[in-house]
Design a protein around this motif. Structure first.
Motif, short mmCIF file in Angstrom:
data_model
loop_
_atom_site.label_atom_id
_atom_site.label_comp_id
_atom_site.label_asym_id
_atom_site.label_seq_id
_atom_site.Cartn_x
_atom_site.Cartn_y
_atom_site.Cartn_z
N SER A 197 0.82 -1.22 0.00
CA SER A 197 0.00 0.00 0.00
C SER A 197 0.85 1.27 0.00
N HIS A 200 5.78 0.71 -4.53
CA HIS A 200 5.51 0.04 -5.80
C HIS A 200 6.82 -0.08 -6.57
N ARG A 320 -1.32 1.63 -4.76
CA ARG A 320 -1.72 0.73 -5.84
C ARG A 320 -2.92 1.24 -6.62
N MET A 321 -3.71 2.11 -6.02
CA MET A 321 -4.89 2.65 -6.69
C MET A 321 -4.52 3.46 -7.94
N GLU A 324 -4.31 0.80 -11.00
CA GLU A 324 -5.34 -0.20 -11.25
C GLU A 324 -6.36 0.21 -12.30
N ASN A 325 -6.35 1.49 -12.70
CA ASN A 325 -7.31 2.00 -13.70
C ASN A 325 -8.75 1.71 -13.33
N ASP A 326 -9.06 1.85 -12.07
CA ASP A 326 -10.43 1.67 -11.59
C ASP A 326 -11.23 2.92 -11.94
#
Length: 336
Positions: A197, A200, A320-321, A324-326
């Motif tokens: 979290s 990276h 990580r957000m 992730e291409n959320d």
């Protein structure tokens, strides 16, 4: 057979439809590979010689009638569709607005702040050689500080690697230019670290460099003071002694975030202070490596992780957000 063709001509003449599927079935029935017209043509050899001329004319008449009918139906259907599309009384369909990625939003804002005080943007390759990434930055082979950066090396060429910082861009720029120089080097960097979290193996940095005559640590502090005030609206900073191989003296920069909320207590661990970047005066050995006279010129450098700044600005707890291409997360930045 002639009577059958006459009946077919009547059928073609009477056919009418605005349904695309029905029109397609009509086309297949008459003009398809296994359609009526090809079936009749296959029987042409069985027609008596004296009837072949009349028979051929009838077939052509049927074929032309089918083609004319299909063309007429096609035009009528297209006109209907165009009318529906051009009907201004019908409700419209909203177009979805795109958005910039939060990393780009933060990067562009940082660049904008430093451009206002004369910094230009410089770029360089993501696949670097050992000289530009390590040796020229006062990190010769076997230097223990190399262990601070777990590196991805190119297997086929051990002298090549994925850059671990954008300081390599500064080396390339100094090799090709003479002072004065004032540049920013934003970009993607790579380190062989476990993904969590807070870290990276891929992240983004933006580093600054200023080389000129009589540049002092006071100039560096004033530049950082201006930056933190413009970006965070917070002018209280502190510089703690630190170590970087390419700067001497070196410092870590903290900004006073405050303790106005529970979130402030959490992200500052109850101190009110947040670390945002590293900085220092460029080591004379680095200047010598790029053929800049260290007796005449001096300079400062600084660097920060863009993800870290973005996490602070947007109160995000997981790095990580960003990767992730959320769409649910990205759509929150539409108005920015």
């Amino acid at each position: 057979m002639l009577e059958k063709i006459e009946d077919l001509l009547v059928e073609v003449g009477n056919f009418s439809s605005a349904n695309k599927d029905e029109i397609e079935q009509f086309r297949i029935k008459f003009s398809g590979k296994k359609g009526i017209i090809n079936d009749i043509l296959a029987q042409f050899k069985e027609v008596p010689n004296e009837q072949k001329k009349e028979f051929g004319q009838k077939i052509n008449t049927l074929k032309q009638a089918v083609e004319a009918k299909l063309e007429g139906l096609k035009n009528a259907t297209t006109s209907t569709i165009l009318f529906e599309k051009d009907d201004l009384t019908k409700p419209g369909f909203p177009s979805e607005l795109g958005t910039r990625h939060p990393i780009n939003l933060v990067k562009n804002r940082i660049i904008e702040i430093f451009r206002s005080i004369g910094f230009a943007v410089a770029d360089g390759p993501e696949i670097e050689d050992d000289w530009h990434n390590f040796t020229a930055l006062n990190l010769p082979e076997y230097h223990p500080a190399r262990d601070m950066q777990d590196t991805f090396f190119i297997e086929t060429n051990p002298d090549l690697l994925l850059r671990t910082h954008t300081s390599s861009v500064q080396i390339r720029y100094m090799e090709e230019n003479q002072p004065p120089m004032r540049i920013l080097s934003p970009g993607r960097v790579f380190r062989n670290e476990a993904i969590s979290s807070r870290s990276h193996c891929i992240f983004h940095q933006i580093e600054g460099l200023y080389i000129d005559q009589n540049v002092s640590f006071a100039d560096l502090k004033q530049t950082i003071q201006y930056f933190t005030t413009e970006l965070f609206g917070k002018s209280k900073i502190r510089l703690r002694p630190s170590y970087f191989p390419f700067t001497e003296p070196s410092a870590e920069v903290d900004v006073y975030w405050g303790l106005n909320s529970e979130t402030d207590y959490r992200i500052t661990k109850g101190t009110g202070w947040l670390e945002i970047m590293g900085c220092g005066m460029v080591d004379p050995a680095v200047l010598a490596n790029v053929n800049i006279d260290a007796d005449k010129y001096s300079g400062y450098a600084f660097g920060m992780g863009i993800e870290r700044i973005a996490m602070l600005m947007y109160q995000m707890s997981d790095i990580r957000m960003f990767f992730e291409n959320d769409k649910r997360m990205l759509e929150q930045f539409k108005s920015l």
